[in-house]
Design a protein around this motif. Structure first.
Motif, PDB file in Angstrom:
ATOM      1  N   UNK A 158     -14.601  20.582  -7.178  1.00  0.00           N
ATOM      2  CA  UNK A 158     -13.390  19.818  -6.867  1.00  0.00           C
ATOM      3  C   UNK A 158     -12.140  20.599  -7.255  1.00  0.00           C
ATOM      4  N   UNK A 159     -12.166  21.210  -8.411  1.00  0.00           N
ATOM      5  CA  UNK A 159     -11.014  21.992  -8.875  1.00  0.00           C
ATOM      6  C   UNK A 159     -10.752  23.165  -7.931  1.00  0.00           C
ATOM      7  N   UNK A 160     -11.821  23.860  -7.559  1.00  0.00           N
ATOM      8  CA  UNK A 160     -11.683  24.988  -6.627  1.00  0.00           C
ATOM      9  C   UNK A 160     -11.149  24.494  -5.282  1.00  0.00           C
ATOM     10  N   UNK A 161     -11.727  23.397  -4.793  1.00  0.00           N
ATOM     11  CA  UNK A 161     -11.286  22.837  -3.522  1.00  0.00           C
ATOM     12  C   UNK A 161      -9.827  22.427  -3.556  1.00  0.00           C
ATOM     13  N   UNK A 162      -9.393  21.888  -4.673  1.00  0.00           N
ATOM     14  CA  UNK A 162      -8.007  21.435  -4.805  1.00  0.00           C
ATOM     15  C   UNK A 162      -7.047  22.618  -4.703  1.00  0.00           C
ATOM     16  N   UNK A 163      -7.444  23.749  -5.237  1.00  0.00           N
ATOM     17  CA  UNK A 163      -6.605  24.948  -5.142  1.00  0.00           C
ATOM     18  C   UNK A 163      -6.660  25.516  -3.719  1.00  0.00           C
TER      19      UNK A 163
ATOM     20  N   UNK B 223      -6.057  34.837  -6.916  1.00  0.00           N
ATOM     21  CA  UNK B 223      -5.441  34.960  -8.242  1.00  0.00           C
ATOM     22  C   UNK B 223      -5.465  33.617  -8.973  1.00  0.00           C
ATOM     23  N   UNK B 224      -5.157  32.559  -8.237  1.00  0.00           N
ATOM     24  CA  UNK B 224      -5.127  31.235  -8.873  1.00  0.00           C
ATOM     25  C   UNK B 224      -6.507  30.815  -9.369  1.00  0.00           C
ATOM     26  N   UNK B 225      -7.535  31.168  -8.616  1.00  0.00           N
ATOM     27  CA  UNK B 225      -8.898  30.834  -9.050  1.00  0.00           C
ATOM     28  C   UNK B 225      -9.256  31.614 -10.317  1.00  0.00           C
ATOM     29  N   UNK B 226      -8.852  32.858 -10.381  1.00  0.00           N
ATOM     30  CA  UNK B 226      -9.111  33.656 -11.584  1.00  0.00           C
ATOM     31  C   UNK B 226      -8.388  33.061 -12.797  1.00  0.00           C
ATOM     32  N   UNK B 227      -7.133  32.709 -12.580  1.00  0.00           N
ATOM     33  CA  UNK B 227      -6.355  32.128 -13.678  1.00  0.00           C
ATOM     34  C   UNK B 227      -6.976  30.809 -14.135  1.00  0.00           C
ATOM     35  N   UNK B 228      -7.424  30.010 -13.174  1.00  0.00           N
ATOM     36  CA  UNK B 228      -8.047  28.729 -13.518  1.00  0.00           C
ATOM     37  C   UNK B 228      -9.352  28.936 -14.289  1.00  0.00           C
TER      38      UNK B 228
ATOM     39  N   UNK C 168     -10.021  31.411 -16.270  1.00  0.00           N
ATOM     40  CA  UNK C 168      -9.589  31.737 -17.633  1.00  0.00           C
ATOM     41  C   UNK C 168      -9.281  30.477 -18.420  1.00  0.00           C
ATOM     42  N   UNK C 169      -8.494  29.628 -17.774  1.00  0.00           N
ATOM     43  CA  UNK C 169      -8.087  28.381 -18.426  1.00  0.00           C
ATOM     44  C   UNK C 169      -9.293  27.541 -18.818  1.00  0.00           C
ATOM     45  N   UNK C 170     -10.262  27.444 -17.909  1.00  0.00           N
ATOM     46  CA  UNK C 170     -11.424  26.589 -18.166  1.00  0.00           C
ATOM     47  C   UNK C 170     -12.351  27.194 -19.227  1.00  0.00           C
TER      48      UNK C 170
ATOM     49  N   UNK D  71      -0.115  17.798 -18.622  1.00  0.00           N
ATOM     50  CA  UNK D  71       0.781  18.819 -19.146  1.00  0.00           C
ATOM     51  C   UNK D  71       0.084  20.173 -19.208  1.00  0.00           C
ATOM     52  N   UNK D  72      -1.151  20.169 -19.661  1.00  0.00           N
ATOM     53  CA  UNK D  72      -1.897  21.431 -19.768  1.00  0.00           C
ATOM     54  C   UNK D  72      -2.163  22.033 -18.400  1.00  0.00           C
ATOM     55  N   UNK D  73      -2.507  21.189 -17.448  1.00  0.00           N
ATOM     56  CA  UNK D  73      -2.782  21.699 -16.103  1.00  0.00           C
ATOM     57  C   UNK D  73      -1.517  22.274 -15.478  1.00  0.00           C
ATOM     58  N   UNK D  74      -0.404  21.584 -15.669  1.00  0.00           N
ATOM     59  CA  UNK D  74       0.850  22.045 -15.069  1.00  0.00           C
ATOM     60  C   UNK D  74       1.321  23.366 -15.672  1.00  0.00           C
ATOM     61  N   UNK D  75       0.835  23.660 -16.868  1.00  0.00           N
ATOM     62  CA  UNK D  75       1.213  24.920 -17.514  1.00  0.00           C
ATOM     63  C   UNK D  75       0.438  26.101 -16.923  1.00  0.00           C
ATOM     64  N   UNK D  76      -0.594  25.809 -16.146  1.00  0.00           N
ATOM     65  CA  UNK D  76      -1.381  26.872 -15.514  1.00  0.00           C
ATOM     66  C   UNK D  76      -0.662  27.347 -14.257  1.00  0.00           C
ATOM     67  N   UNK D  77      -0.450  28.647 -14.143  1.00  0.00           N
ATOM     68  CA  UNK D  77       0.261  29.180 -12.981  1.00  0.00           C
ATOM     69  C   UNK D  77      -0.537  28.934 -11.702  1.00  0.00           C
ATOM     70  N   UNK D  78       0.115  28.325 -10.739  1.00  0.00           N
ATOM     71  CA  UNK D  78      -0.554  28.027  -9.475  1.00  0.00           C
ATOM     72  C   UNK D  78      -0.965  26.575  -9.360  1.00  0.00           C
ATOM     73  N   UNK D  79      -0.819  25.829 -10.454  1.00  0.00           N
ATOM     74  CA  UNK D  79      -1.138  24.407 -10.441  1.00  0.00           C
ATOM     75  C   UNK D  79       0.151  23.606 -10.515  1.00  0.00           C
ATOM     76  N   UNK D  80       0.512  22.953  -9.415  1.00  0.00           N
ATOM     77  CA  UNK D  80       1.695  22.107  -9.372  1.00  0.00           C
ATOM     78  C   UNK D  80       1.278  20.656  -9.497  1.00  0.00           C
TER      79      UNK D  80
END
Length: 226
Positions: free
Chosen positions: A46-51, A102-107, A109-111, A129-138
DNA sequence: CGCCAGGGCCTCA
DNA sequence: TGAGGCCATGGC
């Protein structure tokens, strides 16, 4: 009953339950006839699909998900290991593939630093708040993850939602304002928020398109046209 | 062929 | 805080 609730009821009775999120490669949907996540693999899909679906039709995302699945890449560790270039090629069909790789790689890392079990224990506000701090997640991607992957009650606003409710004559425009409109006028219930957003996507795709076709629109009676 | 799709970031006023 | 450019493929 308020207008937001009435529109929901009408959409629900016209389109029927949507059963989001549309899991496509984790094999969950076919077994259980429901898109509700049951384990971390479902959540990750779901997270990957959302990106991948950012400003992109779901059709184009499905192929990319299949490619990822074939290569065992619905996995935080495997996304970490693969090169961004190879990852980009695999998700090509989803468009913006360099950005999204790039966003998937960053995500990933975050996970790794924030395991889902821990994220799941956070309050909605803190998780957001934590999700919004991840680059590429609006806001929309964050809220989609909170609602559909973590099954916490937050309302997702997307381009369809904005267009539909502008045409309906609501004056709320920006993301937070619109989100409050829904959350203040509905039961704060995960299932309702889940279904409502999915129903709006259905309406947006089939009737309330950029160039609207209002003839068979189930909520034409609530709308001024335009 | 042109238009559009389940955004988000960056820059510049 | 708001507008505008940028990222890109595939369906229609």
């Amino acid at each position: 009953m308020n207008q937001i609730q009435r529109i929901y009821n009408k959409l629900h009775s016209s389109f029927g339950p949507q059963g989001w999120w549309p899991l496509t490669v984790s094999g969950y949907k076919t077994r259980h006839h429901s898109g509700e996540p049951k384990n971390d693999r479902h959540r990750l899909e779901i997270i990957i699909g959302a990106i991948l679906t950012q400003n992109t039709s779901w059709k184009n995302v499905e192929k990319a998900l299949e490619n990822l699945s074939k290569n065992k890449l619905i996995s935080i560790e495997r996304i970490k290991k693969i090169s961004q270039d190879k990852l980009a090629k695999l998700i090509r069909s989803a468009g913006y593939y360099n950005q999204k790789a790039e966003r998937l790689k960053i995500m990933a890392d975050f996970l790794l630093k924030n395991p889902m079990k821990k994220l799941d224990k956070l309050s909605i506000g803190e998780l957001r708040e934590r999700l919004l701090a991840v680059k590429g997640i609006g806001p929309e991607t964050a809220d989609s993850i909170i609602l559909y992957a973590f099954q916490k009650p937050i309302f997702v606003i997307d381009a369809y939602t904005k267009r539909i409710f502008e045409r309906l004559g609501f004056k709320e425009k920006d993301y937070d304002e619109l989100q409050r409109l829904f959350m203040d006028n509905l039961e704060k219930d995960y299932k309702t928020f889940n279904e409502y957003h999915a129903l709006l996507v259905e309406l947006g795709k089939n009737h309330c398109r950029k160039k609207p076709s209002c003839e068979k629109c189930p909520i034409a009676g609530y709308c001024n046209g335009k």
